[in-house]
Scaffold this active site. Structure first.
Site, PDB file in Angstrom:
ATOM      1  CG  HIS A  27      -1.682   1.285   1.409  1.00 13.86           C
ATOM      2  ND1 HIS A  27      -2.656   1.718   0.524  1.00 13.86           N
ATOM      3  CD2 HIS A  27      -1.592   2.236   2.367  1.00 13.86           C
ATOM      4  CE1 HIS A  27      -3.134   2.884   0.950  1.00 13.86           C
ATOM      5  NE2 HIS A  27      -2.510   3.220   2.056  1.00 13.86           N
ATOM      6  CD  GLN A  45      -5.460  10.700   2.535  1.00 11.21           C
ATOM      7  OE1 GLN A  45      -6.403  10.120   2.000  1.00 11.21           O
ATOM      8  NE2 GLN A  45      -4.443  10.049   3.058  1.00 11.21           N
ATOM      9  CE  LYS A  66      -6.804   8.557   5.828  1.00 15.89           C
ATOM     10  NZ  LYS A  66      -6.844   7.243   5.198  1.00 15.89           N
ATOM     11  CB  SER A 106     -13.205   4.545  11.063  1.00 13.37           C
ATOM     12  OG  SER A 106     -12.383   5.597  10.624  1.00 13.37           O
ATOM     13  CB  THR A 128      -4.735   0.610   3.167  1.00 17.60           C
ATOM     14  OG1 THR A 128      -5.383   1.820   3.532  1.00 17.60           O
ATOM     15  CG2 THR A 128      -5.432  -0.008   1.970  1.00 17.60           C
TER      16      THR A 128
END
Ligand code: MN
Length: 423
Positions: free
Chosen positions: A142, A248, A261, A265, A357
């Site tokens: 990632h 972001q 973010k 979540s 991730t």
């Protein structure tokens, strides 16, 4: 104390359907409620949830360190305060009560009726009162993909990446359980060659992650070593770290992610114990250069957990868009926890640590739309012939995960979240 509940030969008098995530060897913990029952602790087996409050009232949990308040409660934190020895003993006890060769509960139909509830008729709730939430960035694939896209393909990893399990402090207040929808966030984005503008994010993404939940750690100033680390981990869940890529991109320099973010979540509702995952422990990928001493570890500290991501549009069937595995992570959980506390930072009962991730080596194993569609340049074809570059309004993102070996499958269920339009 041995983990008797992991015995692969155990059979239960509760029938579990084939390929079910919750055989007797799993027994994950969660918080549920029904129209008649207030929030309380449950354990899942097959298609049933066991009401631990009722089990305790009926005396089946006598001679354990647990009191009724540990089960008659809105979060698992009380139970986790008993530490690994406590939760291991509890899981062993429940396993014994459910095993075919134990008649104590099986032979009392009245008690079975009082303690078993069909899983389809309960509402699953937020399992943990999260104190602090930290997100790591521990998948080399990632980090390499992101570095290739946004910086230098020939020098994709930043100089610190192979030395430090990079992470940042996230926000606990917006972590939500599976089934709760989120709204597309608004914020500042900056078009190329123009001043920033305000409006709904156009690039909403998921991040396929797992997260672990901690027991009470040590006091401020003390550190947890890699040898001790797993004694401080209660269990794991699936974790979708929703991300607004356009917000972001504009905001993250120099202090890292912020509003891109913290709008939400999502976690899966059953916490699978680290104990239950022990049979699926595997080697961590080799680490080069050699890590500093406090990050060295012994034994198998990574876990073979198959992961899948699906997108379900509002009016059609779901499409599988990603297949990855938790074992691909470069930094393991023991290293993450050792690093997190090496400066004396205190870990508390109920802290949540995201893996970052989880991307694998192949193009179909990338753990975000950003990577799967390579910044939107390669749209994904869905079952209904529509295309996706990022997540559309009214799409539901579903993540599933399970370990499987010798016919036993230890699963997490799913984390499922619908994206609604901006408010
Ligand atoms: Mn993340």
């Amino acid at each position: 104390m041995s983990i008797e509940a992991n015995n692969p030969n155990l059979k239960s008098w509760i029938k579990t359907p084939e390929n079910n995530d919750f055989p007797i060897q799993n027994l994950p913990f969660g918080i549920f409620k029904t129209p008649n029952l207030s929030k309380r602790v449950g354990v899942r087996i097959g298609d049933y949830v066991i009401d631990l409050k009722s089990l305790h009232v009926l005396g089946y949990l006598d001679n354990t360190p647990f009191k009724i308040e540990d089960f008659d409660t809105e979060y698992l934190n009380n139970l986790m305060k008993k530490g690994k020895n406590g939760t291991r003993l509890l899981r062993n006890r429940i396993s014994k009560l459910l095993s075919s060769n134990c008649g104590d509960l099986k032979n009392n139909q009245h008690h079975v009726d009082q303690t078993f509830i069909e899983a389809s008729s309960v509402e699953m709730c937020m399992p943990i009162k999260i104190g602090d939430y930290t997100d790591f960035y521990s998948s080399k694939e990632h980090a390499t993909n992101v570095g290739t896209m946004f910086r230098d393909p020939n020098n994709a990893l930043l100089p610190n990446w192979l030395w430090i399990p990079v992470g940042y402090h996230g926000r606990a207040s917006s972590v939500i359980p599976s089934g709760v929808a989120i709204h597309r966030p608004k914020g500042q984005t900056k078009p190329d060659e123009a001043n920033p503008v305000f409006g709904p994010s156009k690039l909403i993404d998921f991040e396929l992650e797992m997260a672990f939940v901690t027991y009470e750690g040590k006091q401020l100033g003390d550190s947890i070593s890699t040898i001790e680390a797993e004694d401080y981990i209660f269990g794991l869940c699936l974790f979708n770290d929703w991300s607004a890529r356009d917000i972001q991109k504009w905001e993250y320099v120099p202090l890292g992610p912020f509003l891109a973010k913290n709008f939400g979540s999502s976690i899966s509702c059953w916490i699978v114990t680290l104990d239950a995952l022990q049979p699926y422990a595997v080697d961590t990928p080799s680490q080069e250069p050699e890590v500093l001493d406090y990050l060295k570890f012994e034994g198998k500290k990574s876990y073979d957990i198959n992961l899948e991501v699906y997108i379900k549009p509002e009016k059609s069937t779901e499409s599988k868009i990603c297949k990855s595995n938790f074992k691909f992570m470069y930094w393991n959980m023991a290293q993450q926890l050792a690093h997190h506390s090496v400066n004396g930072c205190n870990i508390k009962c109920g802290d949540l640590m995201g893996s970052g991730t989880i991307s694998g080596p192949t193009e179909d194993s990338y753990g975000s739309m950003l990577e799967l569609t390579w910044k939107g340049s390669k749209p994904i074809k869905m079952n209904d012939d529509t295309e996706r570059k990022f997540i559309n309004d009214f799409d539901t993102v579903i993540m599933k995960g399970y370990s499987e070996k010798d016919g036993i499958r230890i699963g997490f269920g799913e984390v499922s979240t619908k994206l609604l339009p901006s408010k």
